[in-house]
Design a protein around this motif. Structure first.
Motif, mmCIF file in Angstrom:
data_model
loop_
_atom_site.group_PDB
_atom_site.id
_atom_site.type_symbol
_atom_site.label_atom_id
_atom_site.label_comp_id
_atom_site.label_asym_id
_atom_site.label_seq_id
_atom_site.Cartn_x
_atom_site.Cartn_y
_atom_site.Cartn_z
ATOM 1 N N VAL A 25 0.871 -1.275 -0.247
ATOM 2 C CA VAL A 25 0.046 0.024 -0.194
ATOM 3 C C VAL A 25 1.053 1.246 0.006
ATOM 4 O O VAL A 25 0.667 2.130 -0.731
ATOM 5 C CB VAL A 25 -0.805 0.008 1.190
ATOM 6 N N GLY A 26 2.147 1.212 0.643
ATOM 7 C CA GLY A 26 2.945 2.210 0.758
ATOM 8 C C GLY A 26 3.520 2.623 -0.712
ATOM 9 O O GLY A 26 3.979 3.658 -0.985
ATOM 10 N N HIS A 27 3.915 1.429 -1.282
ATOM 11 C CA HIS A 27 4.439 1.623 -2.676
ATOM 12 C C HIS A 27 3.424 2.477 -3.622
ATOM 13 O O HIS A 27 3.615 3.491 -4.225
ATOM 14 C CB HIS A 27 4.482 0.254 -3.466
ATOM 15 N N THR A 28 2.187 1.936 -3.528
ATOM 16 C CA THR A 28 1.027 2.790 -4.064
ATOM 17 C C THR A 28 0.821 4.120 -3.932
ATOM 18 O O THR A 28 0.698 5.208 -4.651
ATOM 19 C CB THR A 28 -0.118 2.003 -3.882
ATOM 20 N N LEU A 29 1.085 4.459 -2.222
ATOM 21 C CA LEU A 29 0.929 5.803 -1.825
ATOM 22 C C LEU A 29 1.863 6.926 -2.539
ATOM 23 O O LEU A 29 1.528 7.980 -2.703
ATOM 24 C CB LEU A 29 0.731 5.651 -0.296
ATOM 25 N N ILE A 30 2.966 6.155 -2.684
ATOM 26 C CA ILE A 30 4.066 6.975 -3.102
ATOM 27 C C ILE A 30 3.576 7.957 -4.497
ATOM 28 O O ILE A 30 3.667 9.054 -4.744
ATOM 29 C CB ILE A 30 5.542 6.538 -3.298
ATOM 30 N N GLY A 31 2.828 7.051 -5.451
ATOM 31 C CA GLY A 31 2.517 7.176 -6.644
ATOM 32 C C GLY A 31 1.190 8.373 -6.551
ATOM 33 O O GLY A 31 1.219 9.600 -7.063
ATOM 34 N N ILE A 32 0.389 8.092 -5.601
ATOM 35 C CA ILE A 32 -0.796 8.681 -5.321
ATOM 36 C C ILE A 32 -0.607 10.176 -4.550
ATOM 37 O O ILE A 32 -1.300 11.082 -5.314
ATOM 38 C CB ILE A 32 -1.870 7.838 -4.248
ATOM 39 N N VAL A 33 0.275 10.445 -3.748
ATOM 40 C CA VAL A 33 0.802 11.463 -3.001
ATOM 41 C C VAL A 33 1.510 12.535 -4.320
ATOM 42 O O VAL A 33 1.168 13.723 -4.150
ATOM 43 C CB VAL A 33 1.834 11.300 -1.986
ATOM 44 N N ASP A 34 2.134 11.858 -5.298
ATOM 45 C CA ASP A 34 2.594 12.748 -6.132
ATOM 46 C C ASP A 34 1.418 13.220 -7.116
ATOM 47 O O ASP A 34 1.567 14.497 -7.390
ATOM 48 C CB ASP A 34 3.589 11.847 -7.256
ATOM 49 N N ASN A 35 0.389 12.414 -7.382
ATOM 50 C CA ASN A 35 -0.685 13.117 -8.047
ATOM 51 C C ASN A 35 -1.287 14.030 -7.580
ATOM 52 O O ASN A 35 -1.662 14.977 -8.097
ATOM 53 C CB ASN A 35 -1.640 11.799 -8.469
ATOM 54 N N ILE A 36 -1.736 13.777 -6.349
ATOM 55 C CA ILE A 36 -2.381 14.755 -5.314
ATOM 56 C C ILE A 36 -1.628 16.100 -5.173
ATOM 57 O O ILE A 36 -2.187 17.280 -5.557
ATOM 58 C CB ILE A 36 -2.565 14.206 -4.045
ATOM 59 N N MET A 37 -0.184 16.190 -4.947
ATOM 60 C CA MET A 37 0.360 17.352 -4.676
ATOM 61 C C MET A 37 0.651 18.037 -5.870
ATOM 62 O O MET A 37 0.650 19.223 -6.275
ATOM 63 C CB MET A 37 1.743 17.015 -3.910
ATOM 64 N N VAL A 38 1.130 17.224 -7.161
ATOM 65 C CA VAL A 38 1.281 17.834 -8.197
ATOM 66 C C VAL A 38 0.007 18.416 -9.078
ATOM 67 O O VAL A 38 -0.121 19.569 -9.627
ATOM 68 C CB VAL A 38 1.797 16.921 -9.151
ATOM 69 N N GLY A 39 -1.343 17.764 -8.777
ATOM 70 C CA GLY A 39 -2.548 18.290 -9.221
ATOM 71 C C GLY A 39 -3.000 19.639 -8.733
ATOM 72 O O GLY A 39 -3.559 20.332 -9.535
#
Length: 461
Positions: A25-39
């Motif tokens: 889940v942590g692996h997946t979160l790294i990508g999700i965090v990038d998307n939210i913050m870059v969004g």
């Protein structure tokens, strides 16, 4: 069938699996965090990050798939109490993961011109290229980290990778915050800041794993006096023979899901958005099955090392049963909330987007009904695949997954998505067909092999 012989294994299976699940889940979160913050920077920046990550994701799947070869060898040697075999698997595995990390980095950087062929907007490509350079570089520490992780998993020390992943996520959010937006004395770097946050957090993950594992008293002997003279051709061949088909198995599945994104994009943007919502939800529940798959690989390898094939079947089936129960619970939740879950991903206050959003919700809610069934078969195929890796049987499963996903699944997705009124639902029916075929054929393979092993051990006795 005595059910209690399987259910009594549940608590140990879950104890081994939960740190792996949280790590994934942590692996997946790294990508999700990038998307939210870059969004928050804008849609062009978000599209650039998405484009860059899609290329890296395929390469990462090869690195992770290859590294899984280390776990069954270490787990089998651990049951045999064979320190020399554990040390050899660890050193050769780490050596090969390091080389593979550099190779994947090189391939992704050289593959940048593919972006132009994907009909992406020019401003998105301009932003994506420098971002991709840095994120591709982060694969080197990530694949090396996988070498450490698979070694620790093989020794049933599954918590260390979870701690490393929690640390990396906390660090990643902090680094992203200061580097993307330029807080304090840091320059405002935009999406390059997000890429650097990923690189630094992944380097720290490797350092954390090395320090934590090398300080454990009973593991010190595996970390001392490493020399390249210990690297032997036969050991490299064995890991490559297990790792290469495992990498291809993972690649076949990852590219199938990438193809579903492309097919839904062809149908239209609302179908693509709905597909993304359904995939995001199904990916999170899939992490539970992935955690149990690694548990399956560890425990089957242990039993293989002990030559206890009857118990091997009990242990494996207990994990298959646990995966089915967990995925059925998720399936019920998907069916119960299929109309509500898509709202989490959309801004319904935006009047300009309201019509599109309503259509996205209508499509996504139908996809979630298919996802409810699909995650059960997806869960079964991945835990059986883990058991087969534990038996060090990877070549035939590689062919099975290719046939299931690309001879059965993809043609159905393509035909129903492009040529029928089912559209995005048709794409997902194809995914369901491919995963179901994989689950059935892989289980038949597991049953055949274990029956043969039990018969052989009886005739020898």
């Amino acid at each position: 069938m005595n059910l209690s012989q399987y259910t009594k294994e549940f608590s140990y299976n879950l104890r081994l699996a939960y740190p792996i699940i949280l790590g994934m889940v942590g692996h997946t979160l790294i990508g999700i965090v990038d998307n939210i913050m870059v969004g928050k920077l804008g849609s062009t920046e978000l599209a650039a990050v998405s484009l860059g990550n899609s290329m890296v994701f395929i390469a990462i799947s090869l690195g992770i798939g290859f590294s899984t070869a280390i776990t069954p060898i270490v787990a089998e040697a651990d049951a045999e109490k064979n320190d020399g075999k554990i040390r050899s698997a660890f050193h050769h595995g780490l050596f090969l993961c390091t080389i593979l990390g550099f190779m994947l980095f090189g391939v992704v950087v050289l593959a940048k011109p593919i972006m132009e062929l994907l009909d992406q907007p020019a401003d998105v490509i301009t932003l994506a290229k420098p971002y991709l350079d840095w994120v591709a570089f982060s694969m080197i520490p990530l694949v090396i980290y996988q070498g450490y992780k698979q070694f620790a998993d093989g020794l049933s020390l599954t918590k260390y990778s979870m701690y490393a992943m929690i640390m990396a996520n906390i660090l990643h959010v902090g680094l992203n915050y200061v580097l993307i937006y330029g807080i304090w004395f840091f320059p405002k770097m935009g999406i390059i800041g997000a890429a650097l946050g990923t690189v630094i957090s992944r380097i720290m993950m490797v350092m954390f794993m090395h320090i934590m594992l090398s300080r454990r008293e009973e593991l010190k002997r595996y970390f001392q006096n490493f020399s390249f003279e210990e690297i032997k051709k036969e050991s490299i061949k064995k890991i490559v023979a297990l790792g290469f088909p495992s990498a291809l198995q993972m690649l076949f599945e990852v590219v199938l899901f990438a193809a579903s994104i492309w097919l839904c994009g062809n149908i239209g943007k609302t179908s693509q958005a709905a597909n993304q919502i359904a995939l995001s939800l199904a990916s999170m529940t899939f992490m539970f099955a992935m955690g149990l798959s690694v548990t399956s690989m560890i425990r089957v390898s242990n039993q293989r090392g002990l030559n206890d094939f009857k118990n091997l079947v009990v242990v494996a089936r207990s994990i298959f049963l646990l995966a089915i129960i967990i995925e059925i619970i998720f399936a019920i939740l998907f069916v119960a909330f299929h109309d509500l879950l898509p709202y989490v991903f959309l801004n319904m206050e935006d009047g300009a987007q309201l019509l599109d959003n309503k259509e996205v919700i209508s499509i996504a809610s139908k996809l979630l009904l298919i996802a409810a069934v699909f995650q059960i078969t997806d869960g079964i195929q991945v835990v059986v695949l883990g058991a087969l890796r534990g038996l060090q049987d990877v070549k035939i499963p590689m062919y099975i997954t290719f046939v299931a996903y690309w001879i059965i699944g993809f043609p159905i997705s393509y035909y129903l998505g492009e040529y029928t009124e089912l559209k995005a639902q048709g794409v997902w029916i194809g995914l369901l067909a491919g995963l179901t075929a994989a689950a059935i054929f892989l289980y038949i393979r597991f049953h055949y092999l274990t029956k043969k092993l039990i018969n052989n051990s009886v005739s020898k006795a």
